[in-house]
Scaffold this active site. Structure first.
Site, PDB file in Angstrom:
ATOM      1  N   SER A 188       0.839  -1.277   0.145  1.00 29.49           N
ATOM      2  CA  SER A 188       0.280   0.041  -0.060  1.00 29.49           C
ATOM      3  C   SER A 188       0.718   1.239  -0.076  1.00 29.49           C
ATOM      4  O   SER A 188       0.459   2.299  -0.418  1.00 29.49           O
ATOM      5  CB  SER A 188      -0.777   0.055   1.137  1.00 29.49           C
ATOM      6  OG  SER A 188      -0.223  -0.010   2.430  1.00 29.49           O
ATOM      7  N   HIS A 216      -5.380  -4.164  -1.943  1.00 24.13           N
ATOM      8  CA  HIS A 216      -5.254  -3.200  -2.700  1.00 24.13           C
ATOM      9  C   HIS A 216      -5.291  -3.623  -4.341  1.00 24.13           C
ATOM     10  O   HIS A 216      -5.101  -2.981  -5.103  1.00 24.13           O
ATOM     11  CB  HIS A 216      -3.945  -2.383  -2.778  1.00 24.13           C
ATOM     12  CG  HIS A 216      -4.007  -1.370  -1.335  1.00 24.13           C
ATOM     13  ND1 HIS A 216      -4.497  -0.201  -1.413  1.00 24.13           N
ATOM     14  CD2 HIS A 216      -3.725  -1.968  -0.063  1.00 24.13           C
ATOM     15  CE1 HIS A 216      -4.022   0.227  -0.311  1.00 24.13           C
ATOM     16  NE2 HIS A 216      -3.864  -0.570   0.624  1.00 24.13           N
ATOM     17  N   LYS A 247     -11.529  -0.416  -0.364  1.00 21.76           N
ATOM     18  CA  LYS A 247     -10.772   0.041  -1.415  1.00 21.76           C
ATOM     19  C   LYS A 247     -11.442   0.196  -2.569  1.00 21.76           C
ATOM     20  O   LYS A 247     -12.422   1.123  -2.785  1.00 21.76           O
ATOM     21  CB  LYS A 247      -9.504  -0.657  -1.587  1.00 21.76           C
ATOM     22  CG  LYS A 247      -8.554  -0.804  -0.272  1.00 21.76           C
ATOM     23  CD  LYS A 247      -8.175   0.245   0.297  1.00 21.76           C
ATOM     24  CE  LYS A 247      -7.315  -0.093   1.635  1.00 21.76           C
ATOM     25  NZ  LYS A 247      -7.588   0.751   2.873  1.00 21.76           N
TER      26      LYS A 247
END
Lengths: 401, 87
Positions: A188, A216, A247
Site C-alpha cells: 500500500s 489493494h 478500497k
C-alpha cells in the site's frame, strides 16, 4: 511519585510538535468537507483533486450502491447490534459470503467488520504460539498486529524476496509447528507488486501455507479483477486470500476466502470475528452492489490501468523518483521530512490532495507522497497533477529548473 | 568441513564490526552499548539490522525475542542460543 499515564508519549509529542512547526497544516488531520464527485472534494473550502483515496474504481460514489443502501436501511434498520456468532448474523451476511466465494471461485468466505480485522482475525485463527509465521518485512500494520495476537513466532523476510524466504524456511526446517507465509498483492505504501508465483513455489517446496492480502489489488489486477494471484496464474497455490471492502469496493469491511473446509472452526476461535459487531445491513447491500459493478464493468479496470500508466509516465518524465511497478498506487520518494512537508503543503495549495507518508511507516525511512489513481480520473486531471508536481519539484530544487 | 561455531563474545565482535560499517553509529560502542538509547536505532532500524546479522550467522531471530534485547551483548547471547538450537 508514580509516572503520569502519558509520560511515555513525550518522544511522540516532541516529534509531532516538530512536524507541526514545519507545516502550516496538520498532515494527519486533513478534512474533506464533502466529496463533490469521486475525483473532486471540497477541502479548505476549495475544489480539490482527490489523488489520495483508495477509491480505485470510483465506486464509493456509486449511485446504484447508494440506492441499495437507502432501500435496505428503510427495510432493515441501521445496525445489527451484535456479533456474527450471537445476534449479528442476518441473511444478507450469508448472501455476501456466498457471493464472495463465487467471485473468487472458492468454497468458502468469511466476512469481518473491517479489513484490519480480517487480517487480525485470519492470522490469529490460523497460527498459535507453537507455529511459525513468515512475514514480508514491509507488511501492513494489521498483519504485524495479527501476528502478535496469534502469539506465533514471527520471522521477517526481505521485501518481495522469495529466495530470502526460502533461506529462512530452510533454517527452521527442524523446528516443530505449522508454517504460514503472509504476503500482500500490492503493497500500500509504494505500489510494489509481489512475485506471488515465486512465493507459491517456495511454499510448496517447504510444505507451508500461503496467505495473500489482496486489499489493494482486488478489483484492480487480473483479467476478472481477482488480484495478483489471478494475474500471475497461481490462485490454486494460495490457501487464503484476505481483503477489504474499503478500497475498490468503496464501503467498509473485510473478508477471507479459502477452499479449506475448516473455516467454520475459524469462526469459533477468531476473536476479531467473534467479539465485535457485524457489518450493518446497508453496508452489506451496497457492497453486494459494487461487487456486481466490478464484475459487470471490466472497462473500469482498463481505464484504471491507462490512468495509472499516464501518471507514472508523467512523474518519470518530470524526473521524479517513483517505483518500477505500474499499479494504482504510485509513490514519489523524497529525501527528508522537511522537504516532504513543503511539497505536500504546496500540492494542497495547488488544489491537489495526496497522502503524505512519513517514516517509520514507510520503507527505507524515506518520506513518500503517495498517490492513488482512480478509473474516474480524466486525462486532464492527471496531467494537471503531473504539472503541479513538476513545478513544485523545480521550485524546491528537487529536479533541475 | 564447516567453520567452528562462534561463541557469544565472538558474535558480539561480529555485531560491533557490522555496526561500525555504518558511519552514523558512534565510534566508541562496546558489548554493553544499548542498541536503542546509545545507537539511536528505532524499532524498524533494529529489525532491519538484525536481518543483516541473521544472514551473516545463518540464523533467524523471531520478533518476540527482540523485545528482551537491550544491549549488543544481549543480542549476541540471543543469536548464540538460537544458532545452537537451530543447528
Amino acid at each position: 511519585m508514580s509516572e503520569g499515564i502519558f509520560d511515555k508519549l513525550a518522544p511522540l509529542k516532541a516529534s509531532y510538535e516538530g512536524l507541526r512547526e514545519l507545516s502550516p497544516r496538520n498532515p494527519f488531520g486533513v478534512v474533506i468537507e464533502r466529496p463533490l464527485s469521486a475525483t473532486v472534494g471540497l477541502i479548505e473550502g476549495r475544489e480539490t483533486l482527490l489523488f489520495g483515496t483508495n477509491n480505485y474504481l470510483g465506486l464509493s460514489q456509486s449511485e446504484a450502491a447508494r440506492d441499495a443502501a437507502i432501500e435496505t436501511v428503510r427495510e432493515m434498520g441501521i445496525g445489527t447490534t451484535g456479533s456474527r456468532i450471537a445476534n449479528g448474523t442476518f441473511s444478507l451476511h450469508d448472501r455476501l459470503e456466498r457471493r464472495l466465494a463465487e467471485v473468487f471461485h472458492r468454497r468458502h468466505a468469511m466476512i469481518f467488520s473491517t479489513g484490519y480485522q480480517a487480517n487480525l482475525g485470519t492470522i490469529s485463527a490460523l497460527v498459535n504460539k507453537d507455529d511459525i509465521l513468515f512475514l514480508d518485512a514491509d507488511s501492513h500494520a494489521s498483519i504485524y498486529d495479527g501476528a502478535r495476537l496469534s502469539g506465533a513466532q514471527v520471522i521477517r523476510f526481505r521485501h518481495n524476496d522469495p529466495a530470502d524466504l526460502d533461506r529462512r524456511l530452510e533454517r527452521t526446517k527442524n523446528a516443530p509447528g505449522a508454517r504460514l507465509i503472509v504476503v500482500e498483492g500490492i503493497y500500500s505504501m509504494t505500489g510494489n507488486i509481489a512475485p506471488l508465483k515465486d512465493f507459491a513455489d517456495v511454499k510448496k517446496k517447504h510444505g507451508a501455507a500461503l496467505m495473500v492480502d489482496e486489499a489493494h489489488s482486488f478489483g484492480v489486477l487480473g483479467e476478472h479483477g481477482r488480484g495478483v494471484a489471478e494475474m500471475q496464474g497461481c490462485e490454486k497455490d494460495v490457501d487464503f486470500i484476505v481483503g477489504t471492502f474499503s478500497k475498490s469496493l468503496g464501503t467498509v469491511g473485510g473478508y477471507c476466502v479459502t477452499d479449506h473446509d475448516e473455516i467454520d472452526l475459524m469462526r469459533l476461535c477468531s476473536r476479531p470475528y467473534m467479539f465485535t459487531a457485524s457489518l450493518p445491513p446497508e453496508i452489506i447491500a451496497s457492497t453486494l452492489t459494487t461487487l456486481d459493478e466490478i464484475q459487470s464493468r471490466p472497462e473500469l479496470r482498463r481505464q484504471l490501468h491507462e490512468n495509472a500508466a499516464r501518471l507514472h509516465a508523467g512523474f518519470r518524465k518530470a524526473g521524479l523518483k517513483t517505483g518500477d511497478f505500474i499499479s494504482p498506487v504510485i509513490a514519489v520518494t523524497l529525501e527528508d521530512v522537511p522537504q516532504a512537508l513543503k511539497f505536500w503543503n504546496a500540492l494542497l495549495e495547488a488544489g491537489i490532495y495526496v497522502n503524505l507518508s512519513l517514516p517509520p511507516a514507510t520503507p527505507d525511512n524515506r518520506p513518500l507522497l503517495r498517490c492513488s489513481v482512480m478509473a474516474a480520473h480524466t486525462a486532464e486531471q492527471i496531467d494537471q497533477t503531473v504539472d503541479s508536481f513538476a513545478r513544485i519539484a523545480r521550485e524546491l530544487g528537487i529536479t533541475a529548473a | 568441513m564447516s567453520a567452528p561455531t562462534p561463541n557469544a563474545s565472538e558474535i558480539s565482535e561480529i555485531i560491533i564490526e557490522k555496526l561500525l560499517a555504518n558511519p552514523k553509529v558512534p565510534r566508541d560502542i562496546n558489548g554493553e552499548s544499548r542498541i536503542v538509547e546509545d545507537l539511536a536505532f528505532d524499532s524498524l532500524a533494529v529489525m532491519n539490522f538484525v536481518m543483516e546479522i541473521e544472514d551473516t550467522l545463518d540464523v533467524s531471530v523471531p520478533l518476540d525475542k527482540l523485545a528482551d534485547i537491550r544491549t549488543i551483548d544481549d543480542l549476541a547471547a540471543c543469536l548464540y542460543e538460537l544458532r545452537k538450537n537451530q543447528g
